[in-house]
Design an enzyme around this catalytic site. Sequence first.
Site, PDB file in Angstrom:
ATOM      1  N   HIS A  10       0.854  -1.197   0.000  1.00  0.00           N
ATOM      2  CA  HIS A  10       0.000   0.000   0.000  1.00  0.00           C
ATOM      3  C   HIS A  10       0.888   1.245   0.000  1.00  0.00           C
ATOM      4  CE1 HIS A  10      -3.906   2.031   1.362  1.00  0.00           C
ATOM      5  NE2 HIS A  10      -3.016   3.013   1.249  1.00  0.00           N
ATOM      6  N   HIS A  12       1.686   5.341  -1.618  1.00  0.00           N
ATOM      7  CA  HIS A  12       1.377   6.556  -2.366  1.00  0.00           C
ATOM      8  C   HIS A  12       2.687   7.193  -2.831  1.00  0.00           C
ATOM      9  CE1 HIS A  12      -2.846   6.695  -0.933  1.00  0.00           C
ATOM     10  NE2 HIS A  12      -2.337   6.160   0.172  1.00  0.00           N
ATOM     11  N   LYS A  91      -9.574  -0.159  -5.823  1.00  0.00           N
ATOM     12  CA  LYS A  91      -9.566   0.492  -4.512  1.00  0.00           C
ATOM     13  C   LYS A  91     -10.875   1.230  -4.275  1.00  0.00           C
ATOM     14  CE  LYS A  91      -7.688   1.880  -0.639  1.00  0.00           C
ATOM     15  NZ  LYS A  91      -6.560   2.804  -0.521  1.00  0.00           N
ATOM     16  N   HIS A 128     -10.349   1.398   1.908  1.00  0.00           N
ATOM     17  CA  HIS A 128     -10.065   2.318   3.009  1.00  0.00           C
ATOM     18  C   HIS A 128     -11.338   2.336   3.858  1.00  0.00           C
ATOM     19  CE1 HIS A 128      -8.253   6.276   4.579  1.00  0.00           C
ATOM     20  NE2 HIS A 128      -9.314   6.013   5.320  1.00  0.00           N
ATOM     21  N   HIS A 162      -4.595  -0.699   5.890  1.00  0.00           N
ATOM     22  CA  HIS A 162      -4.032   0.031   7.031  1.00  0.00           C
ATOM     23  C   HIS A 162      -4.901  -0.053   8.286  1.00  0.00           C
ATOM     24  CE1 HIS A 162      -6.782   2.917   5.249  1.00  0.00           C
ATOM     25  NE2 HIS A 162      -5.918   3.291   4.313  1.00  0.00           N
ATOM     26  N   ASP A 234       1.276   2.564   3.557  1.00  0.00           N
ATOM     27  CA  ASP A 234       0.455   3.767   3.428  1.00  0.00           C
ATOM     28  C   ASP A 234       1.334   5.005   3.539  1.00  0.00           C
ATOM     29  OD1 ASP A 234      -1.831   5.247   2.963  1.00  0.00           O
ATOM     30  OD2 ASP A 234      -2.453   5.283   5.067  1.00  0.00           O
TER      31      ASP A 234
END
Length: 322
Positions: A10, A12, A91, A128, A162, A234
Amino acid sequence: MIINKPIDMHLHVRQGDMLKKVLPETVHQFAGAVIMPNTIPPVTTLDGVLKYKEEIQKVSGEDFTPLMDVFLQNFTEEEIQKLKNNIFAMKFYPDGITTNSESGINSIEDIYPTLELLAKYNIPLSIHGETNGSMLNREREFAPTYEKLAKDLPNLTVIMEHISTKELAELATKYDNLKATVTVHHLLLTLDDLCGGALNVHNFCKPTVKLASDRDALQELVRSGHKNVMFGSDSAPHPLKNKFKGAAGIFSAPVILPALAEFFEGNEAKLQRFISDNAINNFNLNVVNKDVELVEEEWVAPKMVGEVVPMFAGKRFNWRVK
C-alpha cells in the site's frame, strides 16, 4: 539479514516532481509495491493505469515492480476485462474520506454488481474502511461492512487497508477472504505520539493512530505471522507547508526496513513473512527477484526528503539498508 522480494502492499508516490523525490526511497528497500490510485485526477481507466505506470517506471527503472490499483467505479464487464491483466486490485474509497477521494462511492451496496465481477475475474477489492463518524471510531464502525462483504461475496478477496484498531485485528483472522495490511505507524505509534504533548503534524494520518490497546493488538497480530496479514506502508508524502495546513499522511518510506528490523528484534524469518511471503502466497505476486540486505549498524533517518519531513526524522536506528 537478507530479505527476498520485499513488497509494500500500500504505497502513495504522488505525481510529477514529488514522485521523482519520494519513489527512490521505496525502490531502495523494495522489489515492488501496490500503487494507490487517488491521484489528481484519480486513476479510473486503462489509459490512466498505463500512463501512471509509465511515469513510475521512468523513475524506478527495471529493478522494481509497480503493481497498479484503479479507483473503483461502477465498471462494466467489458471494462473489467480490459483492466484485469494490468492491475492488481480495485480500490474503494468512501466519498471524501481521505486525500483526493472526493469521487468515491457513497454506498457499498450500489456497487455489488461490480464486486461480483471482481470476484468472477479474481481481482481483489482494496478498501479504506472508515465511516464519517468520530475520529477514533470511524474504522470500528466500518467493521460490520467488512463482515457483510466477507459473507455476501465469499469468492471476493477483500483487503482491509491500514487497519488500526483491535476490532479489525481480531477480524483479520476470522474469514479466509478477508486480508489486512498493517503500517509501520499504526504498529508503533499511538494517539499520544500525535497529540499527547505538543501537536506533531507529521504523525497525523487517516485512519488516525489510535490507543495503546489498539497498537498492542496490532503488534500481537503481526508477530503471530498470520497468513492474512501483510505489510503495507500507506506512506503518503505531503510538502511541509501542506502538513501545517492539516494534510493527512505519514511519509514512512525512508525508515520502513530499519524500523521493522528493530520491531522484530532482528528475526529475519518473521520479517520475511510479514513483508513478503504472506503477500506473495495470498496473491501469487510476480515481482522482480530482488534481495535487500539489512546490516546491524547505526543509521540516522533523514530530516527531510525534498519538501517532505519523513517519519522518525533524525531518529537513530540500530539497522540500516546496505
